[in-house]
Write an enzyme that holds these catalytic residues in place. Structure first.
Site, PDB file in Angstrom:
ATOM      1  N   SER A 124      12.772  17.973 -10.569  1.00 45.67           N
ATOM      2  CA  SER A 124      11.895  17.270  -9.625  1.00 45.67           C
ATOM      3  C   SER A 124      11.504  18.161  -8.456  1.00 45.67           C
ATOM      4  CB  SER A 124      12.606  16.013  -9.106  1.00 45.67           C
ATOM      5  OG  SER A 124      13.820  16.377  -8.474  1.00 45.67           O
TER       6      SER A 124
ATOM      7  N   THR B  53     -20.372 -15.592   4.920  1.00 44.87           N
ATOM      8  CA  THR B  53     -19.344 -16.167   4.051  1.00 44.87           C
ATOM      9  C   THR B  53     -19.966 -16.148   2.664  1.00 44.87           C
ATOM     10  OG1 THR B  53     -20.125 -18.429   4.343  1.00 44.87           O
ATOM     11  CG2 THR B  53     -18.434 -17.679   5.880  1.00 44.87           C
ATOM     12  N   HIS B  54     -19.170 -15.863   1.675  1.00 41.87           N
ATOM     13  CA  HIS B  54     -19.670 -15.704   0.296  1.00 41.87           C
ATOM     14  C   HIS B  54     -20.769 -14.651   0.215  1.00 41.87           C
ATOM     15  CE1 HIS B  54     -17.652 -19.641  -0.288  1.00 41.87           C
ATOM     16  NE2 HIS B  54     -18.225 -19.931   0.864  1.00 41.87           N
TER      17      HIS B  54
ATOM     18  N   SER C 290     -26.482  14.035  -2.957  1.00 46.06           N
ATOM     19  CA  SER C 290     -26.429  13.947  -4.410  1.00 46.06           C
ATOM     20  C   SER C 290     -26.843  15.288  -4.975  1.00 46.06           C
ATOM     21  CB  SER C 290     -27.382  12.861  -4.890  1.00 46.06           C
ATOM     22  OG  SER C 290     -27.742  13.084  -6.238  1.00 46.06           O
TER      23      SER C 290
ATOM     24  N   LYS D 128     -30.773  11.336  -1.303  1.00 45.63           N
ATOM     25  CA  LYS D 128     -29.575  10.498  -1.147  1.00 45.63           C
ATOM     26  C   LYS D 128     -28.664  10.927  -0.001  1.00 45.63           C
ATOM     27  CE  LYS D 128     -28.379   7.541  -3.495  1.00 45.63           C
ATOM     28  NZ  LYS D 128     -27.800   7.525  -4.848  1.00 45.63           N
TER      29      LYS D 128
ATOM     30  N   GLU E 242     -16.445   4.703  -0.226  1.00 50.50           N
ATOM     31  CA  GLU E 242     -16.198   4.381  -1.637  1.00 50.50           C
ATOM     32  C   GLU E 242     -14.806   4.830  -2.062  1.00 50.50           C
ATOM     33  OE1 GLU E 242     -20.069   5.014  -4.130  1.00 50.50           O
ATOM     34  OE2 GLU E 242     -20.090   6.370  -2.409  1.00 50.50           O
TER      35      GLU E 242
HETATM   36  N1  ARG Z   1      16.481  14.849  -7.775  1.00 52.05           N
HETATM   37  C1  ARG Z   1      17.397  13.728  -7.903  1.00 52.05           C
HETATM   38  C2  ARG Z   1      16.785  12.483  -7.196  1.00 52.05           C
HETATM   39  O1  ARG Z   1      15.878  12.624  -6.474  1.00 52.05           O
HETATM   40  C3  ARG Z   1      18.684  14.111  -7.377  1.00 52.05           C
HETATM   41  C4  ARG Z   1      19.820  13.177  -7.636  1.00 52.05           C
HETATM   42  C5  ARG Z   1      20.533  13.495  -8.836  1.00 52.05           C
HETATM   43  N2  ARG Z   1      21.769  12.847  -8.796  1.00 52.05           N
HETATM   44  C6  ARG Z   1      22.543  12.765  -9.876  1.00 52.05           C
HETATM   45  N3  ARG Z   1      23.655  12.123  -9.763  1.00 52.05           N
HETATM   46  N4  ARG Z   1      22.176  13.309 -11.000  1.00 52.05           N
HETATM   47  O2  ARG Z   1      17.206  11.352  -7.373  1.00 52.05           O
END
Ligand code: ARG
Length: 464
Positions: free
Chosen positions: A31, A164-165, A286, A292, A299
């Site tokens: 992560s 309204t509407h 555009s 445009k 948007e």
């Molecule tokens: N990257 C993980 C998270 O954000 C870390 C936690 C991992 N913990 C574990 N017990 N494997 O949750």
């Protein structure tokens, strides 16, 4: 030197394993790309943790100093862009601990004493939330300030049809219309601040799920980190992502409000309405149609509200099936949260600039508002003031308006010749009359706008 740290690419949790992790596992579970954003917060949490370990006698002073020094090195390497990640850095937390151990050796290997990534991650995320939460609140208030300034400048004779509407209903002051959006945003600020107050709990010291056999001091780290309180239950501490869900919801409602404002900007700047004109800096052209001038910010505020709603529902779906305590699913909290945060702040800043520079075509708005039919309620109320029951008055005026529409007759003539109305009622059809008559507290007319504007200004002043 602790085994598996310096140089050798090994996971922090390698001890239990005879074989290293598969590529596919790493690719799926890492992560780092998302949570590297928590680097500063992880450092803050780690500093508090190591100081607490020192106070508890679990680390000698020299060791505390060595770890704090290594954390400083990590911080400057990150600031300078010289921090190198290695393939086994699953997330920012393991990366920092690995580097601290490389720098501080055995002392570094003590950093994680009594701590789990479970309480570490939750701590970092709460610190992040506290910091970034202020940024969103400030951005909301920035837009509110512009709305109030534009409302104050609009004065007492800028008015447009109120709908309204999406059918013209009664004229309203432009200031009143702008302030309607302001008040919705005051509730957003309240909601964000409520959620931030509930996020203000330290969870460091909860360990993996059950606390520790070591003499940790969670109150000490809570105080060191400046949290309002400390967790009551270690299982709850590591599994609770209510604060993420709540703030993501508060952000979603901000985006829903921006989306509604965006929709009005799209309508009001269209040729059909022609009420508002976008500044060049806040509109787009555009690639094919040279004439445009497009309201892309408005948007996208509308479009991105959809994505933020998706983030919220995705997050809630992630949370709903989880048994206590930590489950790896919780790692999925950050992407939707960060994305909603970034999207909302960018939308707020862009709309603030747009609303600061949009110009109002007072003539177009007034002309649309001053159609005689906009005074229909006033005619009915004029009859009511003279003793006619409202239902009857409504029917009388309704039939006059119908005749005007069906027979193509001017409304003022029909009013003039109607025995119940007559020349006295005619004045109600004069341009600007209908908006002037909306005088009740909180109403849309010039008499009521003064106190409302003052209340909005006082709200802003109380925040600075
Ligand atoms: N990257 C993980 C998270 O954000 C870390 C936690 C991992 N913990 C574990 N017990 N494997 O949750």
């Amino acid at each position: 030197m602790v085994d598996g740290t310096a140089g050798e690419a090994r996971h922090l949790w390698h001890g239990r394993f005879a074989a290293g992790p598969a590529e596919a596992l790493l690719a799926f579970t890492a992560s780092l790309d998302v949570d590297r954003r928590l680097a500063a917060d992880d450092l803050t949490g780690s500093r508090a943790h190591v100081r607490m370990l020192g106070r508890a006698g679990l680390l000698a002073d020299a060791e505390v100093q060595a770890v704090l020094g290594a954390l400083d090195v990590v911080e400057s390497e990150m600031a300078a862009g010289t921090f190198t990640f290695v393939p086994t850095d699953e997330d920012i937390h393991t990366a920092i601990e690995r580097r601290v151990t490389e720098i501080a050796g055995d002392a570094g290997a003590k950093l994680h004493t009594g701590r789990s990534r479970n309480d570490q991650v939750a701590t970092a995320l709460r610190l992040f939330t506290r910091r970034e939460g202020r940024v969103v609140v400030d951005a909301v208030v920035g837009l509110q300030r512009v709305l109030v300034e534009r409302a104050a400048d609009a004065g007492l004779d800028a008015y447009l049809p109120g709908y309204t509407h999406l059918q013209r209903a009664q004229p309203v002051l432009l200031a009143h219309h702008l302030l309607a959006h302001f008040w919705a945003l005051t509730r957003d600020v309240g909601r964000l601040e409520d959620a931030l107050a509930r996020a203000d709990v330290s969870v460091l010291g909860a360990g993996a799920l059950a606390g520790s056999s070591l003499p940790l001091d969670p109150d000490g780290t809570a105080a060191d980190l400046g949290f309002g309180s400390r967790f009551a239950n270690s299982l709850d501490a590591v599994s609770d992502r209510d604060f993420v869900a709540e703030i993501t919801f508060a952000l979603t409602l901000v985006m829903v409000h921006l989306s509604r404002l965006g929709e009005e900007i799209v309508l009001f700047t269209s040729e059909e309405f022609g009420f508002w004109r976008l500044a060049d800096e806040y509109s787009t052209g555009s690639s094919m149609l040279p004439q445009k001038k497009n309201p892309d910010i408005a948007e996208l505020a509308r479009g991105k509200a959809g994505r933020v709603i998706g983030n919220l529902t995705g997050l809630l779906a992630t949370l709903k099936g989880l048994p206590l305590a930590y489950n790896r699913d919780l790692q999925e909290d950050k992407e939707p949260f960060f994305d909603s945060l970034d999207t909302t702040v960018l939308a707020l800043l862009a709309l603030t600039g747009l609303m600061e520079t949009v110009t109002f075509d007072l003539d177009r708005m007034r002309a649309a508002a001053d159609v005689p039919a906009a005074s229909a309620t006033d005619l009915a109320e004029w009859l009511v003031a003279r003793g006619t029951p409202f239902r009857e008055a409504h029917a009388v005026v309704g039939s006059i308006v119908r005749q005007a529409a069906e027979r193509g007759l001017p409304l003022d003539e029909l009013v003039m010749t109607d025995p119940r109305l007559g020349p006295d009622a005619l004045a109600l059809l004069e341009p600007g009359q209908a908006v002037k008559r909306r005088s009740t507290p909180g109403g849309a007319g010039p008499e009521a706008i003064g106190p409302q504007l003052a209340a909005a200004q006082a709200w802003l002043a109380a925040r600075t």
